[in-house]
Write an enzyme that holds these catalytic residues in place. Structure first.
Site, PDB file in Angstrom:
ATOM      1  N   GLU A  47     -18.431   6.436   6.429  1.00  0.00           N
ATOM      2  CA  GLU A  47     -17.119   6.998   6.095  1.00  0.00           C
ATOM      3  C   GLU A  47     -16.610   7.912   7.206  1.00  0.00           C
ATOM      4  O   GLU A  47     -15.431   7.879   7.572  1.00  0.00           O
ATOM      5  CB  GLU A  47     -17.197   7.768   4.769  1.00  0.00           C
ATOM      6  CG  GLU A  47     -17.361   6.891   3.542  1.00  0.00           C
ATOM      7  CD  GLU A  47     -16.160   6.012   3.285  1.00  0.00           C
ATOM      8  OE1 GLU A  47     -15.023   6.419   3.603  1.00  0.00           O
ATOM      9  OE2 GLU A  47     -16.347   4.895   2.762  1.00  0.00           O
ATOM     10  N   TYR A 132     -11.315  12.802  -0.095  1.00  0.00           N
ATOM     11  CA  TYR A 132     -11.402  11.349   0.020  1.00  0.00           C
ATOM     12  C   TYR A 132     -12.834  10.907   0.328  1.00  0.00           C
ATOM     13  O   TYR A 132     -13.389  10.015  -0.330  1.00  0.00           O
ATOM     14  CB  TYR A 132     -10.454  10.830   1.102  1.00  0.00           C
ATOM     15  CG  TYR A 132     -10.594   9.341   1.302  1.00  0.00           C
ATOM     16  CD1 TYR A 132      -9.910   8.453   0.486  1.00  0.00           C
ATOM     17  CD2 TYR A 132     -11.449   8.825   2.275  1.00  0.00           C
ATOM     18  CE1 TYR A 132     -10.056   7.082   0.632  1.00  0.00           C
ATOM     19  CE2 TYR A 132     -11.604   7.459   2.431  1.00  0.00           C
ATOM     20  CZ  TYR A 132     -10.912   6.589   1.606  1.00  0.00           C
ATOM     21  OH  TYR A 132     -11.073   5.242   1.738  1.00  0.00           O
ATOM     22  N   ASP A 150      -5.815   5.822  -1.113  1.00  0.00           N
ATOM     23  CA  ASP A 150      -5.540   5.959   0.317  1.00  0.00           C
ATOM     24  C   ASP A 150      -4.254   5.199   0.638  1.00  0.00           C
ATOM     25  O   ASP A 150      -3.565   4.711  -0.259  1.00  0.00           O
ATOM     26  CB  ASP A 150      -6.722   5.476   1.159  1.00  0.00           C
ATOM     27  CG  ASP A 150      -6.966   3.972   1.037  1.00  0.00           C
ATOM     28  OD1 ASP A 150      -6.260   3.293   0.251  1.00  0.00           O
ATOM     29  OD2 ASP A 150      -7.863   3.462   1.739  1.00  0.00           O
ATOM     30  N   CYS A 198      -2.804  -7.367   1.213  1.00  0.00           N
ATOM     31  CA  CYS A 198      -1.557  -6.600   1.118  1.00  0.00           C
ATOM     32  C   CYS A 198      -1.437  -5.653   2.296  1.00  0.00           C
ATOM     33  O   CYS A 198      -1.238  -4.444   2.137  1.00  0.00           O
ATOM     34  CB  CYS A 198      -1.521  -5.842  -0.206  1.00  0.00           C
ATOM     35  SG  CYS A 198       0.131  -5.272  -0.677  1.00  0.00           S
ATOM     36  N   CYS A 204      -0.205 -12.823   1.191  1.00  0.00           N
ATOM     37  CA  CYS A 204      -0.450 -13.055  -0.232  1.00  0.00           C
ATOM     38  C   CYS A 204      -1.182 -14.365  -0.509  1.00  0.00           C
ATOM     39  O   CYS A 204      -2.235 -14.383  -1.158  1.00  0.00           O
ATOM     40  CB  CYS A 204       0.874 -13.050  -0.991  1.00  0.00           C
ATOM     41  SG  CYS A 204       1.980 -11.684  -0.559  1.00  0.00           S
ATOM     42  N   CYS A 215       2.665  -9.325  -9.499  1.00  0.00           N
ATOM     43  CA  CYS A 215       3.205  -8.516  -8.396  1.00  0.00           C
ATOM     44  C   CYS A 215       4.726  -8.591  -8.287  1.00  0.00           C
ATOM     45  O   CYS A 215       5.300  -9.673  -8.106  1.00  0.00           O
ATOM     46  CB  CYS A 215       2.572  -8.956  -7.077  1.00  0.00           C
ATOM     47  SG  CYS A 215       3.166  -8.034  -5.645  1.00  0.00           S
TER      48      CYS A 215
END
Length: 307
Positions: A47, A132, A150, A198, A204, A215
């Protein structure tokens, strides 16, 4: 959701939405090595490294870092200059992140007897670990996190469910979407959706987005998002008519060329300004995007959704 009136709502079929995303993720996802472990130390390293570096480049650095300092005890005992030198050599961004990671390892050893805290709040007590990162480690190491929010997740929620560009609304929506007790797979899955399907330029159909049937952006063709530049006025735009084409073909499966034209705009005239030439250009865009198919074999072309 937070009490009070709001102008947006998640789909009624929340269970279907959840299971579709999890199934999509579990069937195929980017195989980063830190997704194959629940070691909180290894996940924390990934991370922190990912904050400044593209994920594809992090893999080699992450593996080399853990080979050199495989535990918090090993990192805590290391010379900080060596840790910073490693960070610099691997172009991992600001050197203070290396310093904080080194200090966090020392905290785990001295304050937690070598065992990581396992809640987001406790993890934030470690040096350099913000909300986060704390939530990511709690989710991926202990399956004990909250919903991740995020930039990628905001983009997904904004497009898919018309969640407004408001931090509170995003947090409410993300929390309501996440199935209880499944933060590890869920947060991985929704971030994967934002990372490979996305994106700012959406993929898509190419990525097989599991949320296409729910969507709003996919239906309308308007893929504006908080991190995507505002598009021109929607009313009367090509984006609006792209959306109408997709929505109409979902209802009728396939239509002859002129029939489709009349169904998507009242002023459609085959030989007029908004006629066959205009519709051909619109469909050519959708065809090149892999959204529709044109069968030109008969006397009148037939348009259908891409299968």
């Amino acid at each position: 959701m937070t009490a009070g009136a709001q102008e947006w709502a998640l789909p009624d079929d929340l269970e279907g939405v959840r299971e579709a995303l999890i199934a999509w993720y579990e069937a195929d996802h980017r195989d980063f090595p830190w997704r194959q472990t629940d070691d909180p130390y290894a996940i924390l390293v990934s991370e922190v490294m990912s904050q400044q570096t593209q994920l594809g480049r992090v893999v080699d650095a992450w593996e080399a870092f853990l080979e050199r300092w495989p535990t918090t005890a090993a990192l805590a005992a290391a010379d900080r200059a060596d840790v910073v030198s490693f960070w610099t050599a691997h172009s991992l961004g600001y050197n203070n992140r290396a310093k904080y990671l080194h200090e966090a390892a020392q905290q785990v050893e001295s304050e937690y007897d070598g065992s990581f805290p396992d809640t987001p709040d406790e993890l934030q007590e470690l040096m350099g670990v913000g909300p986060y990162t704390a939530n990511a480690v709690a989710s991926f190491a202990f399956n004990n996190g909250e919903a991740v929010v995020d930039t990628n997740v905001k983009r997904v929620l904004y497009r898919a469910f018309d969640v407004p560009d408001d931090d509170g609304a995003f947090e409410d929506a993300a929390t309501d979407l996440m199935p209880a007790g499944r933060s590890r797979v869920w947060n991985n899955a929704i971030m994967e959706l934002g990372g490979v399907a996305c994106e700012q330029t959406p993929r898509c159909d190419e990525a097989g987005c599991p949320w296409r049937e729910w969507c709003g952006a996919y239906a309308s063709g308007d893929f504006t998002a908080p991190d995507v530049p505002t598009q021109p006025s929607f009313e009367g735009s090509r984006r609006q008519f792209r959306g109408r084409v997709i929505a109409t073909l979902r209802e009728y499966d396939e239509l002859e060329f002129d029939t489709l034209g009349h169904r998507i705009r009242v002023d459609y005239t085959p030989d007029g300004e908004y006629g066959r030439e205009w519709l051909e250009g619109l469909l050519a865009d959708l065809e090149s995007d892999g959204l529709v198919e044109l069968d030109r074999d008969g006397t009148s072309p037939v348009v259908r959704l891409h299968r």
